[in-house]
Design a protein around this motif. Structure first.
Motif, PDB file in Angstrom:
ATOM      1  N   GLY A  29       0.862  -1.320   0.103  1.00  0.00           N
ATOM      2  CA  GLY A  29       0.080   0.138  -0.018  1.00  0.00           C
ATOM      3  C   GLY A  29       0.586   0.838   0.277  1.00  0.00           C
ATOM      4  O   GLY A  29       0.527   2.708  -0.057  1.00  0.00           O
ATOM      5  N   GLN A  30       2.172   1.124  -1.041  1.00  0.00           N
ATOM      6  CA  GLN A  30       2.768   2.469  -0.545  1.00  0.00           C
ATOM      7  C   GLN A  30       2.712   3.131  -2.232  1.00  0.00           C
ATOM      8  O   GLN A  30       3.173   2.590  -2.622  1.00  0.00           O
ATOM      9  CB  GLN A  30       4.223   1.705  -0.180  1.00  0.00           C
ATOM     10  N   PRO A  31       2.700   4.186  -2.074  1.00  0.00           N
ATOM     11  CA  PRO A  31       2.770   5.418  -1.079  1.00  0.00           C
ATOM     12  C   PRO A  31       2.043   5.205  -0.304  1.00  0.00           C
ATOM     13  O   PRO A  31       0.670   5.883  -1.405  1.00  0.00           O
ATOM     14  CB  PRO A  31       3.856   6.199  -1.044  1.00  0.00           C
ATOM     15  N   SER A  32       1.645   5.884   0.905  1.00  0.00           N
ATOM     16  CA  SER A  32       0.208   5.528   1.993  1.00  0.00           C
ATOM     17  C   SER A  32       0.064   7.128   0.920  1.00  0.00           C
ATOM     18  O   SER A  32       0.298   7.675   1.158  1.00  0.00           O
ATOM     19  CB  SER A  32       0.074   5.211   2.554  1.00  0.00           C
ATOM     20  N   ALA A  33      -1.636   7.512   1.331  1.00  0.00           N
ATOM     21  CA  ALA A  33      -2.269   8.366   1.001  1.00  0.00           C
ATOM     22  C   ALA A  33      -1.315   9.544   1.669  1.00  0.00           C
ATOM     23  O   ALA A  33      -1.145  10.671   1.616  1.00  0.00           O
ATOM     24  CB  ALA A  33      -3.407   8.689   0.992  1.00  0.00           C
ATOM     25  N   LEU A  34      -1.711   9.181   3.346  1.00  0.00           N
ATOM     26  CA  LEU A  34      -0.860  10.199   4.663  1.00  0.00           C
ATOM     27  C   LEU A  34       0.475  10.311   4.278  1.00  0.00           C
ATOM     28  O   LEU A  34       0.866  11.877   4.050  1.00  0.00           O
ATOM     29  CB  LEU A  34      -0.988   9.012   6.194  1.00  0.00           C
ATOM     30  N   ALA A  35       1.119   9.052   3.708  1.00  0.00           N
ATOM     31  CA  ALA A  35       2.906   9.227   3.322  1.00  0.00           C
ATOM     32  C   ALA A  35       2.695  10.853   1.807  1.00  0.00           C
ATOM     33  O   ALA A  35       4.010  11.565   2.312  1.00  0.00           O
ATOM     34  CB  ALA A  35       4.017   8.710   2.636  1.00  0.00           C
ATOM     35  N   VAL A  36       1.603  10.061   0.837  1.00  0.00           N
ATOM     36  CA  VAL A  36       1.902  11.972   0.216  1.00  0.00           C
ATOM     37  C   VAL A  36       1.734  12.856   0.723  1.00  0.00           C
ATOM     38  O   VAL A  36       2.356  13.876   0.320  1.00  0.00           O
ATOM     39  CB  VAL A  36       0.806  11.120  -1.161  1.00  0.00           C
ATOM     40  N   ALA A  37       0.798  12.870   1.112  1.00  0.00           N
ATOM     41  CA  ALA A  37       0.312  13.727   2.408  1.00  0.00           C
ATOM     42  C   ALA A  37       1.057  15.009   3.385  1.00  0.00           C
ATOM     43  O   ALA A  37       1.510  16.040   2.721  1.00  0.00           O
ATOM     44  CB  ALA A  37      -1.310  14.178   2.666  1.00  0.00           C
ATOM     45  N   ASP A  38       1.609  14.113   3.747  1.00  0.00           N
ATOM     46  CA  ASP A  38       2.697  14.304   4.909  1.00  0.00           C
ATOM     47  C   ASP A  38       3.952  14.944   4.461  1.00  0.00           C
ATOM     48  O   ASP A  38       5.042  15.969   4.419  1.00  0.00           O
ATOM     49  CB  ASP A  38       3.123  13.070   5.946  1.00  0.00           C
ATOM     50  N   ASN A  39       4.399  14.416   3.495  1.00  0.00           N
ATOM     51  CA  ASN A  39       5.676  15.129   3.070  1.00  0.00           C
ATOM     52  C   ASN A  39       5.049  16.158   1.896  1.00  0.00           C
ATOM     53  O   ASN A  39       5.925  16.592   1.307  1.00  0.00           O
ATOM     54  CB  ASN A  39       5.973  13.554   1.293  1.00  0.00           C
ATOM     55  N   ALA A  40       3.909  16.227   1.083  1.00  0.00           N
ATOM     56  CA  ALA A  40       4.112  17.400  -0.112  1.00  0.00           C
ATOM     57  C   ALA A  40       3.522  18.903   1.954  1.00  0.00           C
ATOM     58  O   ALA A  40       4.494  19.456   1.172  1.00  0.00           O
ATOM     59  CB  ALA A  40       2.349  17.530  -0.106  1.00  0.00           C
ATOM     60  N   VAL A  41       3.003  18.311   1.848  1.00  0.00           N
ATOM     61  CA  VAL A  41       2.892  19.210   3.696  1.00  0.00           C
ATOM     62  C   VAL A  41       4.646  19.427   4.191  1.00  0.00           C
ATOM     63  O   VAL A  41       4.841  21.080   4.065  1.00  0.00           O
ATOM     64  CB  VAL A  41       2.651  19.007   5.129  1.00  0.00           C
ATOM     65  N   GLY A  42       5.489  18.949   4.280  1.00  0.00           N
ATOM     66  CA  GLY A  42       6.939  18.942   4.591  1.00  0.00           C
ATOM     67  C   GLY A  42       7.833  20.385   3.446  1.00  0.00           C
ATOM     68  O   GLY A  42       8.485  20.886   3.509  1.00  0.00           O
ATOM     69  N   LEU A  43       7.170  19.443   2.018  1.00  0.00           N
ATOM     70  CA  LEU A  43       7.922  20.871   1.101  1.00  0.00           C
ATOM     71  C   LEU A  43       7.247  21.705   1.023  1.00  0.00           C
ATOM     72  O   LEU A  43       7.598  22.883   0.754  1.00  0.00           O
ATOM     73  CB  LEU A  43       8.165  19.344  -0.161  1.00  0.00           C
ATOM     74  N   ALA A  44       5.800  22.183   0.836  1.00  0.00           N
ATOM     75  CA  ALA A  44       5.293  22.813   1.042  1.00  0.00           C
ATOM     76  C   ALA A  44       5.269  23.871   2.233  1.00  0.00           C
ATOM     77  O   ALA A  44       6.050  25.741   1.559  1.00  0.00           O
ATOM     78  CB  ALA A  44       3.779  23.294   0.983  1.00  0.00           C
ATOM     79  N   ARG A  45       5.780  23.438   3.353  1.00  0.00           N
ATOM     80  CA  ARG A  45       6.879  24.474   4.216  1.00  0.00           C
ATOM     81  C   ARG A  45       8.345  25.308   4.233  1.00  0.00           C
ATOM     82  O   ARG A  45       7.914  26.098   4.472  1.00  0.00           O
ATOM     83  CB  ARG A  45       6.432  23.755   5.438  1.00  0.00           C
TER      84      ARG A  45
END
Length: 163
Positions: A29-45
Motif C-alpha cells: 500500500g505504498q505510498p500511502s495517502a498519508l505519506a504523500v500528504a505529509d511529504n507535500a506539507v513538508g515540501l510546502a513548509r
C-alpha cells in the motif's frame, strides 16, 4: 529553518533544495495517502520558508526507483504525488513562479525487466504526460534526476521529451 535560510541568503545563496522520498510497493500500500500528504506539507513548509528568506526553492518529490513496479504504476504514483504537492504549495501560499521542480523521469522499478531495456521514447512520453497533467504552467523550470539511468540513457530520454 527560517534562521538558516536567512543566514544562507546573507552568505550569497539564492537557491535551496528539499527532497522527500516515497516508495512504490503496491502490495504494502505504498505510498500511502498519508505519506504523500505529509511529504507535500513538508515540501510546502520548506518552500514558503525559503521564499520568505529570498531563496528560490527547488522542490524534489522523489519517487524511489527500487522495486518491481511497471512504468504505468510509476506514472500513476507520480501524478498523484505531483498533484498533491502542487495543491499543498498553493495552500501554503508559495509563489509557483519562484520555484523549480526536480523530479525523476517516469520509469519502471529497477527490478522490473523493462528498466534496463525500456524504450527512451516511452520514458519521455510518460514523463511528459505526467508533467502536463500535474505541473502548473506558472512553474518556470524542471530539472530531472537521472533516476538511476546511465548518463547516455537519461540524456536520450530528455532529448525525446524536449518539445
Amino acid at each position: 529553518m527560517a534562521d538558516r535560510c536567512a543566514a544562507y541568503y546573507d552568505a550569497g545563496v539564492r537557491f535551496a533544495k528539499w527532497r522527500c522520498l516515497l516508495r512504490i510497493d503496491a502490495a504494502a500500500g505504498q505510498p500511502s495517502a498519508l505519506a504523500v500528504a505529509d511529504n507535500a506539507v513538508g515540501l510546502a513548509r520548506y518552500a514558503a520558508t525559503a521564499q520568505a528568506a529570498g531563496l528560490v526553492p527547488i522542490i524534489e518529490p522523489e519517487i524511489a526507483i527500487d522495486g518491481r513496479h511497471d512504468a504505468a504504476a510509476a506514472a500513476a504514483v507520480a501524478e498523484e504525488v505531483l498533484s498533491v504537492v502542487y495543491r499543498t504549495l498553493q495552500v501554503y501560499g508559495v509563489l509557483l513562479e519562484g520555484t523549480l521542480l526536480k523530479p525523476q523521469m517516469v520509469l519502471p522499478g529497477m527490478d522490473h525487466p523493462a528498466f534496463a531495456g525500456g524504450d527512451v521514447v516511452d520514458v519521455a512520453a510518460l514523463t511528459l504526460r505526467t508533467l502536463r497533467r500535474t505541473v502548473p504552467p506558472a512553474v518556470p523550470g524542471v530539472m530531472f534526476l537521472s533516476g538511476g539511468q546511465s548518463e547516455a540513457r537519461a540524456t536520450a530520454a530528455t532529448a525525446k521529451a524536449t518539445p
